[in-house]
Enzyme design. Sequence first.
Site, mmCIF file in Angstrom:
data_model
loop_
_atom_site.group_PDB
_atom_site.id
_atom_site.type_symbol
_atom_site.label_atom_id
_atom_site.label_comp_id
_atom_site.label_asym_id
_atom_site.label_seq_id
_atom_site.Cartn_x
_atom_site.Cartn_y
_atom_site.Cartn_z
ATOM 1 N N LYS A 1 4.306 -6.869 10.082
ATOM 2 C CA LYS A 1 3.202 -6.912 11.056
ATOM 3 C C LYS A 1 2.435 -8.226 10.924
ATOM 4 O O LYS A 1 2.049 -8.840 11.927
ATOM 5 C CB LYS A 1 2.251 -5.733 10.821
ATOM 6 C CG LYS A 1 2.883 -4.384 11.143
ATOM 7 C CD LYS A 1 2.144 -3.216 10.474
ATOM 8 C CE LYS A 1 3.076 -2.016 10.398
ATOM 9 N NZ LYS A 1 2.596 -0.968 9.465
ATOM 10 N N HIS B 1 12.758 6.279 0.252
ATOM 11 C CA HIS B 1 11.731 5.251 0.436
ATOM 12 C C HIS B 1 11.178 4.692 -0.869
ATOM 13 O O HIS B 1 10.213 3.934 -0.846
ATOM 14 C CB HIS B 1 10.551 5.793 1.245
ATOM 15 C CG HIS B 1 10.891 6.125 2.664
ATOM 16 N ND1 HIS B 1 10.674 5.258 3.712
ATOM 17 C CD2 HIS B 1 11.436 7.231 3.206
ATOM 18 C CE1 HIS B 1 11.059 5.823 4.838
ATOM 19 N NE2 HIS B 1 11.528 7.028 4.566
ATOM 20 N N LYS C 1 2.193 -2.913 -6.633
ATOM 21 C CA LYS C 1 1.919 -3.865 -5.551
ATOM 22 C C LYS C 1 1.091 -5.061 -6.050
ATOM 23 O O LYS C 1 0.949 -6.057 -5.357
ATOM 24 C CB LYS C 1 1.220 -3.156 -4.392
ATOM 25 C CG LYS C 1 2.085 -2.065 -3.723
ATOM 26 C CD LYS C 1 1.319 -1.336 -2.639
ATOM 27 C CE LYS C 1 2.051 -0.145 -2.061
ATOM 28 N NZ LYS C 1 3.083 -0.524 -1.060
ATOM 29 N N LYS D 1 -2.819 -2.777 1.998
ATOM 30 C CA LYS D 1 -1.778 -1.789 1.706
ATOM 31 C C LYS D 1 -2.380 -0.796 0.725
ATOM 32 O O LYS D 1 -3.483 -1.010 0.219
ATOM 33 C CB LYS D 1 -0.550 -2.459 1.091
ATOM 34 C CG LYS D 1 -0.922 -3.380 -0.096
ATOM 35 C CD LYS D 1 0.285 -4.107 -0.680
ATOM 36 C CE LYS D 1 0.727 -5.296 0.141
ATOM 37 N NZ LYS D 1 2.052 -5.193 0.691
ATOM 38 N N ARG D 2 -1.648 0.308 0.436
ATOM 39 C CA ARG D 2 -2.147 1.204 -0.595
ATOM 40 C C ARG D 2 -2.382 0.425 -1.901
ATOM 41 O O ARG D 2 -1.683 -0.547 -2.185
ATOM 42 C CB ARG D 2 -1.130 2.349 -0.838
ATOM 43 C CG ARG D 2 -1.108 3.385 0.262
ATOM 44 C CD ARG D 2 -2.460 4.034 0.461
ATOM 45 N NE ARG D 2 -2.779 4.938 -0.613
ATOM 46 C CZ ARG D 2 -2.656 6.262 -0.555
ATOM 47 N NH1 ARG D 2 -2.255 6.852 0.568
ATOM 48 N NH2 ARG D 2 -2.960 7.007 -1.581
ATOM 49 N N THR E 1 6.224 -2.895 5.321
ATOM 50 C CA THR E 1 6.230 -3.072 6.780
ATOM 51 C C THR E 1 4.995 -3.864 7.199
ATOM 52 O O THR E 1 5.007 -4.504 8.251
ATOM 53 C CB THR E 1 6.267 -1.721 7.518
ATOM 54 O OG1 THR E 1 5.287 -0.853 6.940
ATOM 55 C CG2 THR E 1 7.634 -1.086 7.416
HETATM 56 C C1 26W Z 1 3.228 12.767 -2.547
HETATM 57 C C2 26W Z 1 4.551 12.291 -2.839
HETATM 58 C C3 26W Z 1 4.960 11.044 -2.183
HETATM 59 C C4 26W Z 1 5.695 10.132 -2.876
HETATM 60 C C5 26W Z 1 6.147 8.992 -2.262
HETATM 61 C C6 26W Z 1 4.643 10.799 -0.862
HETATM 62 C C7 26W Z 1 5.092 9.668 -0.233
HETATM 63 C C8 26W Z 1 5.855 8.768 -0.949
HETATM 64 C C9 26W Z 1 6.431 7.568 -0.216
HETATM 65 C C10 26W Z 1 7.771 7.257 -0.755
HETATM 66 C C11 26W Z 1 5.509 6.426 -0.177
HETATM 67 C C12 26W Z 1 5.820 5.389 0.867
HETATM 68 O O1 26W Z 1 5.137 5.337 1.855
HETATM 69 N N1 26W Z 1 6.809 4.513 0.654
HETATM 70 C C13 26W Z 1 6.928 3.308 1.462
HETATM 71 O O2 26W Z 1 7.780 3.526 2.550
HETATM 72 C C14 26W Z 1 7.782 2.405 3.425
HETATM 73 C C15 26W Z 1 8.616 2.756 4.623
HETATM 74 O O3 26W Z 1 9.959 2.804 4.293
HETATM 75 C C16 26W Z 1 8.269 1.164 2.703
HETATM 76 O O4 26W Z 1 8.138 0.067 3.582
HETATM 77 C C17 26W Z 1 7.466 0.914 1.436
HETATM 78 O O5 26W Z 1 8.030 -0.152 0.716
HETATM 79 C C18 26W Z 1 7.429 2.172 0.594
HETATM 80 O O6 26W Z 1 6.564 2.006 -0.508
#
Ligand code: 26W
Length: 817
Positions: free
Chosen positions: A665, A362, A559, A553-554, A661
């Site tokens: 939406k 991701h 971003k 978003k975060r 995503t």
């Molecule tokens: C704590 C470590 C950690 C690192 C990265 C936790 C979670 C992450 C994820 C990769 C963050 C995340 O939510 N990524 C997002 O995933 C979505 C679903 O595929 C994408 O649409 C987003 O672009 C992506 O940033």
Amino acid sequence: MPESSTRTAAAAPASTADAAIERHLLHTVAAAPGQATPTEIMHAVAQVAREHLSQRWVAGDSADRAAKARRVYYLSMEFLIGRTLSNALAALDLKGEMGKAAAAHASTLEDLAATEPDAALGNGGLGRLAACFLDSMATQELPSFGYGIRYEFGMFKQAIQDGRQVEGPDAWLEDGTPWEFPRFNVHYPVRFGGWVEPATDPSRVPTWRHAGEVNAKAYDMVIPGHGTQRVSTLRLWKAVAPAQIDLHAFNTGDYSRAAEFKNQYENISWVLYPNDSTPAGRELRLRQEYFFTSASIQDILARHLAEHGNLANLADKVAIHLNDTHPAIGVAELMRLLVDEHGFGWMSAWAVTKKVFSYTNHTLMPEALETWPVSLMQHVLPRHLEIIFRINAEFLAEAAAHRPGDNDFLRRLSLIDETGERRVRMAHLSIVGSHKVNGVSALHSDLLVQTIFADFASLWPDRFTNMTNGVTPRRWLAQANPSLSSLIDSTIGSGWRLDLTQLSRLKPHAEREDFRNAFLAVKHANKARLAAHIEATTGVKVDPASLFDVQVKRIHEYKRQLLNVLQVVARYQAMLAAPQADWVPRTVIFAGKAASSYVAAKNVIRLIHDIGQVINNDARLGGKLKLVFIPNYGVSVAEVIMPGADLSEQISTAGTEASGTGNMKLALNGALTIGTDDGANIEIREQVGDDNIFIFGLKTPEVAAAKQAGYQPLRIYESHVQIKAVLDAIAGGQFSPDEPGRYRPLVDSLLWGGDHYMLLADFDSYLETQSKVDALYRDRQAWAKKAIANVAGMGFFSSDRTIGEYARQVWGIAPKH
Ligand code: 26W
């Protein structure tokens, strides 16, 4: 309650629904129907839904058992479910009846639903994607389980104090949840630490002498399917100290010691790590990952053994999906279980493992890729480390045969990063242990094989594939936007809920003025609802007739919320310079959480508030520009924001956003996108057409080229009047007069720190494109046409399509629809 009367309730005409609610108020909630609070009534309504769902559950489960179905197990550290009541009632087709019954209690279904806390067991996109996938898997009747952690505390609550983010605990289970079913008989031991005793002879296996053990207890959440009787299961694990651990302390009366022991084990499922950007290098996080992965795989093997008697055909019946690398230790755990506990030889265990697993990446950002120090893994999971070393040795031998003598190649591929402190690369373990690896948009999947996984792709080109993300239309259109849904229903019928491609039939209606006006009326009503939410949560009054410009978003540097902020300041300055000009009224709306330790992101939140203070109170603007930050962004807040947006800001530096995503939406709810050539924006453009989207800025190869050529943000600043004015105002304290130097570091990171995400490079193109947005917004009919084209073009982005692709191409399971 005798069984027969439960059945009567299930038949449920309006009055029976009412009776069922009263029955639960009395027997489950223990509240007098005349005096029940909205929360109590919500619980009673939920109990009625629960009865129906558990019947469906039992029936579906026995059907899968009887069919000895091949199942997919979706392992995810995060599931951002949100609320369940409305979704469950819609799936059960009970909304009408329950609405009437709620009226009898002087309430509306919406008010009752609002009392349910969000299940916020996730950070952002990855967690919400997992929740959309569960909805689609249930709806498509895919034999499936989600597996995760039953966090006692989910994503932190965000409050704003003096413009700053303040984190608070999310005690979502405080009042209990009607949607979970504790499975008292389903529990597994999960072991940690200790050492490994080598095998005494080659025909034996080593013995793991673990140092500690925790009990994983199953709690099932029911996931209703839509347009089907089927429901799915999300099985969440709670960590419980094994009874014998504290017995001794208890017996000797040392209760604080006993509590300490208990805590030490039970903290594993206590709280979600609230970080989506950098993997936490903490031991507790590794324990969480292993805890839920081990319990899930033990459960999968137990189910298989109960159904098939032995594990010989495991790979024919089981697909395990790794949602990012968080459950990647599962590769070593399955090997351990097969070899050490179920008598498999190494080679045959490895053949099974590779067939069973698949993995989704991701993120491309190197700093977000998980690695664990070898020393930590040795300490927490010594047997797994041994297994990983052996997998690595055999893998590197195979790779060496591909490129004899190329040691650099091997060093890059190795599961162990040997630069500095030795670390286990979890993404490499996932790739080597899986038969399929995918990215989440076309661009992202291409970049994976061109950049971070290029060496692996050269070894195994067929292993890599793309599965473009999607969102569930049930929550993100039908539930979130009932007014638009009924307009669509009365125009093209209601079939889009289960087949989103039907939205394309809206296309010709964009040519009808009466339809455009109806569409605009719906949008206006949704904006009024959003405006009310904004006023209630921020105290700022905004005009629903203004252009609602939304970035939710975060909060993360890549971003580029800051680019949006710079644009707002530029607009503010331009308006002050020409107050009489015919400015298009705009409300710029932000929402999102910053990781608690992410200083730069938190500063952006504060900056938005500081600038908002100035702009929102500047009478010279005549109310034509407002800047607000909606606190505590999450699934339920998003359900209010998405329908009320005109413009969707998707402005990440090209090549950094894996997919997005929220972009889907927002477009699904009729917002136009202003975005970069990044992630799924590219595919949105393909679907809605170039004329119906605003794309700007450097493209991925251009970003790389600009960096190569020696990007100099300071040069841009010096030669660009507008950028200089904006940055000078911020750095000089115009928006922070009480502390003029507050944003100096933030501006310095652009000018002197290299502007890593190239805000200044894209500034001009962004502003130019924003002017085009204004021009279009003046022509309400032209805007409506394009907004409708967006809704009509979103059929591709249903998570049903995504799940269908995974099912057929990755999991080897044919979905029903
Ligand atoms: C704590 C470590 C950690 C690192 C990265 C936790 C979670 C992450 C994820 C990769 C963050 C995340 O939510 N990524 C997002 O995933 C979505 C679903 O595929 C994408 O649409 C987003 O672009 C992506 O940033």
